[in-house]
Design an enzyme around this catalytic site. Structure first.
Site, PDB file in Angstrom:
ATOM      1  CG  HIS A 198      -0.387   0.122   2.521  1.00  0.00           C
ATOM      2  ND1 HIS A 198       0.396  -0.857   3.101  1.00  0.00           N
ATOM      3  CD2 HIS A 198      -0.432   1.130   3.449  1.00  0.00           C
ATOM      4  CE1 HIS A 198       0.784  -0.460   4.297  1.00  0.00           C
ATOM      5  NE2 HIS A 198       0.309   0.744   4.538  1.00  0.00           N
ATOM      6  CG  ASP A 208       5.059   2.931   7.343  1.00  0.00           C
ATOM      7  OD1 ASP A 208       4.131   3.417   6.666  1.00  0.00           O
ATOM      8  OD2 ASP A 208       4.876   2.005   8.164  1.00  0.00           O
ATOM      9  CG  HIS A 209       4.211   0.034   4.256  1.00  0.00           C
ATOM     10  ND1 HIS A 209       4.017  -1.256   4.687  1.00  0.00           N
ATOM     11  CD2 HIS A 209       3.829   0.828   5.291  1.00  0.00           C
ATOM     12  CE1 HIS A 209       3.532  -1.243   5.918  1.00  0.00           C
ATOM     13  NE2 HIS A 209       3.412   0.020   6.300  1.00  0.00           N
ATOM     14  CG  HIS A 247       3.965  -1.709  11.502  1.00  0.00           C
ATOM     15  ND1 HIS A 247       4.740  -0.597  11.708  1.00  0.00           N
ATOM     16  CD2 HIS A 247       3.280  -1.485  10.349  1.00  0.00           C
ATOM     17  CE1 HIS A 247       4.529   0.284  10.732  1.00  0.00           C
ATOM     18  NE2 HIS A 247       3.648  -0.235   9.887  1.00  0.00           N
TER      19      HIS A 247
END
Ligand code: ZN
Ligand code: FE
Length: 248
Positions: free
Chosen positions: A52, A56-57, A164
């Site tokens: 997505h 942070d991805h 996470h």
């Protein structure tokens, strides 16, 4: 084939899948840990998979990309660097490391969020967490409930690679949301011991998640009692749990 977590930021795991020569990275929010792992192990990056659009991805895609490197990601989200946009039901075939992954649309955390399932593994980004689930930033509780239902219907032995390390906080909530779950209590002690030793609590597996994750247990009498929702639908119970967790 080996799948290893590369810790990044405060609690992200970037998952590196490799066969000793070639590697695929899932959700490279930061290029630094990926570049170091590739150099240390003498691996060549063969592809990037993205679940997505959150930074942070995706933040490391630009620095890792090079001409000809396939970057897979959700067609329904705008992500710079994606070369192979994917929809529900698409397949990702990679020669080395040898991967055959099915794409599952799992809206909820974001509207275009996808998961990758295959080789006995599930890369589910911020949709399913160990003992929890992602926040509803874009989607509805009904969408997330449906997405989690699809994921939890996969075989119990499926290894679950979440993005996470939220497990202990999720388990603290699980204790409040489902006080009567002895298997969860045993799993909580196991995860505490892992974290005390500095070990990840991931991957987990779907059979464990079905037993301990309150968001997959909306029919549980103990969950329903904690929410005072005896007769509501599973979807309503899910919405109640998610709202409670947001302020827990
Ligand atoms: Zn996210
Ligand atoms: Fe995230």
């Amino acid at each position: 084939m080996e799948i290893i977590p590369l810790p990044a930021f405060s609690d992200n795991y970037l998952w590196l899948i490799h066969d000793g020569r070639h590697a695929v990275v899932v959700d490279p929010g930061d290029d630094g840990p990926v570049a170091r792992a590739l150099a240390e192990r003498g691996l060549e990056l063969a592809a990037i998979l993205v679940t997505h659009h959150h930074a942070d991805h995706t933040g490391g895609i630009g620095a890792l990309a090079r001409p000809g490197l396939p970057v897979y990601g959700p067609a329904a989200e705008r992500i710079a660097g994606v070369t192979h946009p994917l929809d529900d039901g698409d397949r990702v075939m990679i020669d080395a490391p040898t991967l055959a992954l099915e794409v599952m649309a799992v809206p909820g955390h974001t509207l275009g969020h996808i998961a990758y399932y295959g080789n006995g593994a599930l890369f589910c980004g911020d949709t399913l967490f160990n003992a929890g689930c992602g926040r509803l930033f874009e989607g509805t509780a009904a969408q997330m409930h449906g997405s989690l239902g699809r994921l939890s219907a996969l075989p119990g032995e499926t290894r679950v690679y979440c993005a996470h390390e939220y497990t202990l906080a999720n388990l603290a909530f699980a204790c409040a949301a489902e006080p009567d779950n002895p298997e969860r209590d045993r799993y909580h002690a196991h995860c505490r011991a892992l974290r005390d030793q500095g070990q990840p609590t991931l991957p987990t597996d779907l059979a464990t998640q079905r037993a301990v994750n309150p968001f997959l247990r909306c029919a549980s009498a103990s969950v329903r009692a904690a929410l005072a929702m005896a007769t509501e639908s599973d979807e309503q119970v899910f919405a109640g749990l998610r709202a409670w967790k947001d302020r827990f």
